[in-house]
Design a protein around this motif. Structure first.
Motif, short mmCIF file in Angstrom:
data_model
loop_
_atom_site.label_atom_id
_atom_site.label_comp_id
_atom_site.label_asym_id
_atom_site.label_seq_id
_atom_site.Cartn_x
_atom_site.Cartn_y
_atom_site.Cartn_z
N ASP A 125 0.86 -1.19 0.00
CA ASP A 125 0.00 0.00 0.00
C ASP A 125 0.89 1.23 0.00
O ASP A 125 1.95 1.25 0.63
N ILE A 126 0.45 2.26 -0.69
CA ILE A 126 1.25 3.47 -0.81
C ILE A 126 0.54 4.63 -0.12
O ILE A 126 -0.67 4.79 -0.25
N ARG A 127 1.31 5.42 0.61
CA ARG A 127 0.85 6.68 1.18
C ARG A 127 1.75 7.77 0.63
O ARG A 127 2.97 7.62 0.63
N ILE A 128 1.14 8.85 0.18
CA ILE A 128 1.94 9.96 -0.33
C ILE A 128 1.59 11.23 0.44
O ILE A 128 0.51 11.36 1.01
N GLY A 129 2.52 12.15 0.44
CA GLY A 129 2.30 13.41 1.12
C GLY A 129 3.59 14.18 1.24
O GLY A 129 4.52 14.01 0.43
N TYR A 130 3.65 15.00 2.28
CA TYR A 130 4.85 15.82 2.48
C TYR A 130 4.98 16.18 3.94
O TYR A 130 4.01 16.21 4.70
N TYR A 131 6.22 16.43 4.32
CA TYR A 131 6.55 16.90 5.65
C TYR A 131 6.77 18.41 5.61
O TYR A 131 7.40 18.92 4.69
N LYS A 132 6.24 19.11 6.60
CA LYS A 132 6.55 20.53 6.83
C LYS A 132 7.43 20.55 8.07
O LYS A 132 7.03 20.03 9.12
N ASP A 133 8.62 21.10 7.94
CA ASP A 133 9.62 21.01 8.99
C ASP A 133 10.07 22.38 9.49
O ASP A 133 10.01 23.37 8.75
N THR A 134 10.60 22.38 10.72
CA THR A 134 11.41 23.48 11.20
C THR A 134 12.73 22.87 11.66
O THR A 134 12.78 21.72 12.12
N TYR A 135 13.81 23.64 11.48
CA TYR A 135 15.15 23.16 11.78
C TYR A 135 15.84 24.13 12.73
O TYR A 135 15.53 25.32 12.77
N LEU A 136 16.83 23.59 13.44
CA LEU A 136 17.64 24.40 14.34
C LEU A 136 19.08 23.90 14.26
O LEU A 136 19.33 22.69 14.35
N ARG A 137 20.02 24.84 14.11
CA ARG A 137 21.44 24.48 14.16
C ARG A 137 21.84 24.39 15.62
O ARG A 137 21.69 25.34 16.37
N THR A 138 22.33 23.24 16.04
CA THR A 138 22.73 23.00 17.42
C THR A 138 24.25 22.82 17.48
O THR A 138 24.92 22.82 16.44
N ASP A 139 24.77 22.61 18.67
CA ASP A 139 26.20 22.31 18.82
C ASP A 139 26.56 21.00 18.12
O ASP A 139 27.72 20.78 17.79
N ASN A 140 25.58 20.14 17.89
CA ASN A 140 25.79 18.86 17.20
C ASN A 140 25.39 18.91 15.74
O ASN A 140 25.21 17.87 15.11
N GLY A 141 25.20 20.11 15.20
CA GLY A 141 24.79 20.26 13.81
C GLY A 141 23.30 20.54 13.69
O GLY A 141 22.60 20.73 14.68
N TRP A 142 22.81 20.57 12.45
CA TRP A 142 21.40 20.83 12.19
C TRP A 142 20.55 19.68 12.70
O TRP A 142 20.93 18.51 12.59
N ARG A 143 19.38 20.02 13.26
CA ARG A 143 18.44 19.03 13.74
C ARG A 143 17.02 19.47 13.39
O ARG A 143 16.74 20.67 13.24
N LEU A 144 16.14 18.49 13.27
CA LEU A 144 14.71 18.77 13.13
C LEU A 144 14.18 19.24 14.48
O LEU A 144 14.45 18.61 15.50
N ARG A 145 13.45 20.32 14.46
CA ARG A 145 12.77 20.76 15.68
C ARG A 145 11.32 20.29 15.66
O ARG A 145 10.80 19.82 16.66
N THR A 146 10.68 20.43 14.50
CA THR A 146 9.33 19.93 14.31
C THR A 146 9.21 19.30 12.94
O THR A 146 9.85 19.74 11.98
N ARG A 147 8.41 18.26 12.87
CA ARG A 147 8.10 17.60 11.59
C ARG A 147 6.62 17.29 11.61
O ARG A 147 6.12 16.61 12.51
N ALA A 148 5.89 17.81 10.63
CA ALA A 148 4.44 17.62 10.54
C ALA A 148 4.11 16.96 9.21
O ALA A 148 4.50 17.44 8.15
N MET A 149 3.37 15.86 9.28
CA MET A 149 3.00 15.09 8.09
C MET A 149 1.67 15.56 7.54
O MET A 149 0.71 15.75 8.29
N THR A 150 1.63 15.75 6.23
CA THR A 150 0.38 16.02 5.52
C THR A 150 0.23 14.94 4.46
O THR A 150 1.15 14.73 3.65
N PHE A 151 -0.89 14.24 4.48
CA PHE A 151 -1.17 13.20 3.49
C PHE A 151 -1.93 13.81 2.31
O PHE A 151 -2.76 14.69 2.49
N ILE A 152 -1.67 13.30 1.12
CA ILE A 152 -2.43 13.68 -0.07
C ILE A 152 -3.36 12.51 -0.37
O ILE A 152 -2.91 11.39 -0.62
#
Length: 139
Positions: A93-120
């Motif tokens: 089965d296939i699900r398609i969509g997209y993630y809307k993200d926010t990022y933050l540069r930390t002492d350990n490099g870039w990281r995801l702060r938020t990830r929100a899924m939207t299905f089509i």
């Protein structure tokens, strides 16, 4: 660090998310987020401590992601959108969509702060999905 270096680092971070989700590496998935990071889908927002249970009840399969559209700011924050095609390995089965993200540069490099899924949906509707019927607080 140059803008191109930042873009490559975020793209690799998002590739790690897709690969670790595909391989069931929960620690790897959690590692791409900031400590206060969240994932949103199915009408809920999940914190990192809920990820192991969330992934346990989710179908397994292949997470194929496209190149993200990124907007990275000089202050170490950013936003982005990344297309997704998920294929359930048990039924293909296939699900398609997209993630809307926010990022933050930390002492350990870039990281995801938020990830929100939207299905089509087949009818063309874009939404976050039906609420989970699973109790993620279960031991």
């Amino acid at each position: 660090m140059s803008r191109n270096d930042d873009i490559i680092e975020v793209q690799q971070l998002l590739a790690k998310y897709a690969v670790t989700m595909t391989t069931g590496d929960i620690d790897g998935v959690v590692s791409v987020f900031t400590p206060d990071g969240t994932y949103s889908a199915f009408g809920d927002v999940y914190t990192l401590d809920q990820f192991p249970r969330l992934v346990e009840v989710a179908p397994s399969g292949l997470f194929m992601t496209g190149t993200p559209l990124l907007d990275l700011a000089d202050d170490g924050t950013g936003t982005g959108t990344q297309p997704l095609c998920f294929i359930d390995h048990t039924q293909t089965d296939i699900r398609i969509g997209y993630y809307k993200d926010t990022y933050l540069r930390t002492d350990n490099g870039w990281r995801l702060r938020t990830r929100a899924m939207t299905f089509i949906r087949r009818n063309g509707e874009h939404n976050s999905g039906r609420p989970h019927v699973v109790d993620l607080a279960r031991d």
